[in-house]
Structures are given as C-alpha cells and as structure tokens.
Design an enzyme around this catalytic site. Structure first.
Site, mmCIF file in Angstrom:
data_model
loop_
_atom_site.group_PDB
_atom_site.id
_atom_site.type_symbol
_atom_site.label_atom_id
_atom_site.label_comp_id
_atom_site.label_asym_id
_atom_site.label_seq_id
_atom_site.Cartn_x
_atom_site.Cartn_y
_atom_site.Cartn_z
ATOM 1 N N ASN A 125 0.805 -1.335 0.056
ATOM 2 C CA ASN A 125 -0.093 -0.108 0.144
ATOM 3 C C ASN A 125 0.828 1.172 0.162
ATOM 4 O O ASN A 125 2.141 1.104 0.337
ATOM 5 C CB ASN A 125 -0.925 0.087 1.203
ATOM 6 C CG ASN A 125 -1.760 1.146 1.272
ATOM 7 O OD1 ASN A 125 -2.206 1.597 0.287
ATOM 8 N ND2 ASN A 125 -2.203 1.828 2.553
ATOM 9 N N HIS B 212 0.656 5.254 1.415
ATOM 10 C CA HIS B 212 0.158 6.201 2.438
ATOM 11 C C HIS B 212 0.880 7.630 2.297
ATOM 12 O O HIS B 212 2.138 7.735 2.420
ATOM 13 C CB HIS B 212 0.196 5.533 3.737
ATOM 14 C CG HIS B 212 -0.624 6.365 4.850
ATOM 15 N ND1 HIS B 212 -1.836 6.048 4.766
ATOM 16 C CD2 HIS B 212 -0.239 7.360 5.587
ATOM 17 C CE1 HIS B 212 -2.448 6.886 5.746
ATOM 18 N NE2 HIS B 212 -0.984 7.587 6.408
ATOM 19 N N SER C 258 4.993 6.963 2.195
ATOM 20 C CA SER C 258 5.483 5.648 2.691
ATOM 21 C C SER C 258 4.811 4.593 1.894
ATOM 22 O O SER C 258 3.652 4.784 1.605
ATOM 23 C CB SER C 258 4.941 5.363 4.177
ATOM 24 O OG SER C 258 5.395 6.320 5.307
ATOM 25 N N ASP D 44 -2.324 0.685 7.896
ATOM 26 C CA ASP D 44 -1.121 1.430 7.667
ATOM 27 C C ASP D 44 -0.017 0.987 8.577
ATOM 28 O O ASP D 44 0.567 1.861 8.934
ATOM 29 C CB ASP D 44 -1.446 2.889 7.986
ATOM 30 C CG ASP D 44 -2.626 3.287 6.883
ATOM 31 O OD1 ASP D 44 -2.629 2.749 5.707
ATOM 32 O OD2 ASP D 44 -3.422 4.077 7.325
HETATM 33 C C1 GRF Z 1 -2.923 8.914 -2.535
HETATM 34 O O1 GRF Z 1 -2.535 9.858 -1.754
HETATM 35 C C2 GRF Z 1 -2.598 7.565 -1.710
HETATM 36 O O2 GRF Z 1 -1.318 7.731 -0.872
HETATM 37 C C3 GRF Z 1 -3.543 7.384 -0.672
HETATM 38 O O3 GRF Z 1 -4.520 7.566 -1.691
HETATM 39 C C4 GRF Z 1 -4.206 8.501 -2.684
HETATM 40 C C5 GRF Z 1 -4.803 7.908 -4.094
HETATM 41 O O4 GRF Z 1 -4.506 8.844 -5.056
HETATM 42 N N1 GRF Z 1 -3.613 5.873 -0.400
HETATM 43 P P1 GRF Z 1 -4.849 8.391 -6.619
HETATM 44 O O5 GRF Z 1 -6.039 7.728 -6.766
HETATM 45 O O6 GRF Z 1 -3.943 7.391 -6.950
HETATM 46 O O7 GRF Z 1 -4.744 9.586 -7.351
#
Ligand code: GRF
Length: 197
Positions: A109, A111, A138, A147
């Site tokens: 994932n 974050h 991260s 997370d």
């Molecule tokens: C990103 O900021 C990611 O870190 C978080 O959700 C957002 C997704 O953005 N988990 P996108 O849909 O890839 O534009």
C-alpha cells in the site's frame, strides 16, 4: 522472469495509471511486469475512465453489494487468485481489509505520510496541519492492522512555511508517482530472489 500484479483503487487512480505507464509490459533488469487485473470498488471512480486507454482486465466489485466485509474480501481474493497475480497493489483503495484478504495475499500500500505518523484517511490534512517541518510518503506491506506493515520505501520533503495545502498535496502525489513503481519492483525482485533459494 515474469511477475504479475493486480491493482486495487477507489477513486482518481493517478497512482494506478502511473504504475501501468511505468511498469506494465516493460522489463526492468530481466524482470518483466504485467498488470493482469485492475479492481475498483466504486462504479463512478475516475480511475475507470483512465483505464479505458489500456487493454487491462478491469472489474468493478462494489463493496455495497456485500453484507459483510469478509464476503467482499472473499470476492477480491477469488478474482485476484484467478488472475495469477503475484502481488496485490493498493493504490488509493479506500477499504479496510480483513484477515480474509490479508492472510491470503501479499499486498502493498502507499500512504501519504511519514508512517507511523498520521495513519488513516486524513493523513494529508493532518500532516499539513501538524507542526512538523517535513511531509512525506510511505510504501508498506499490508497487514491486518491499518497502515502498519513493514516499510518498503519512504521519502520526505521540506514543508515550506508558505506552502498551501494544495501545494503540499501536489508535492505528495509527485513523490508517490516517483517512488511507488520503484518500490513495487523492489518487492517483486525480492520475490524472485526468495523463489530461487
Ligand atoms: C494517494 O494519496 C495515496 O497515498 C492514498 O490515496 C491517494 C490515491 O490517489 N492511499 P490516486 O487515486 O492514486 O490519485
């Protein structure tokens, strides 16, 4: 060596598209990557529009069609296993996964904070409002705890006093697009090494 990935997303899909552009069908140091499946849990997600440009199998699995979180996760696991993916990549996938998923599949994932700080859905706002002089991103392995899995990559940047929330957010997304494909390659290469032992 060919490695297959499945990408799961819920909304905008900019990370998903960046991963496809950077990795799909390409070979990096003898490692060929194929995006074999994209799964979205929101029928109206903009990411689905982005996917129309690419010949990638796409499934909409709406979490609202399932009574229990576990049933939804079971459906995800079934489709991902069928796809033959070696790794599931969460890219803005806004569902908390149960052990039905996390005990069955290896997943990563991204974050938008310097974990373990600012876990959860409001990470960008919270780290922007904090007194910290740094922001960051991260990449971590997915476990039962939100997370919290092993960190694979992190990158920070200086939070300038005049930075607006929008600037801060843009900087985060720019870093995400830069580090996520690299971190995925790192995990896939490690899988190759492990399977050679
Ligand atoms: C990103 O900021 C990611 O870190 C978080 O959700 C957002 C997704 O953005 N988990 P996108 O849909 O890839 O534009």
């Amino acid at each position: 060596m060919l490695k297959k990935i499945a990408i799961l997303f819920s909304g905008n899909g900019s990370n998903m598209e960046q991963i496809i552009k950077t990795l799909h069908g390409k070979t990096h140091n003898k490692l060929q990557v194929e995006v074999v499946l994209a799964i979205c849990n929101k029928p109206n997600a903009y990411g689905l529009e982005r996917l129309k440009k690419y010949p990638i199998k796409t499934l909409v699995i709406n979490h609202k069609d399932y009574k229990k979180k576990e049933d939804f996760d079971e459906q995800l696991v079934k489709n991902i296993k069928q796809s033959g993916a070696d790794l599931s990549v969460l890219a803005g996938f806004m569902r908390i996964l149960t052990p039905v998923f996390t005990n069955s599949l290896e997943a990563v994932n991204i974050h938008p904070s310097i974990l373990p700080l600012f876990k959860g859905a409001n990470a960008i706002q919270e780290s922007y409002n904090s007194g910290m002089l740094l922001g960051g991103v991260s990449v971590h392995m997915v476990t039962n705890e939100l997370d919290s899995g092993r960190l694979v990559a992190q990158k920070t940047f200086a939070k300038h006093p005049k930075m607006s929330l929008e600037d801060f957010e843009n900087k985060i997304h720019k870093i995400e697009h830069e580090i996520y494909p690299k971190a995925i390659l790192k995990i896939l290469k490690n899988q190759v090494t492990k399977s050679n032992i």
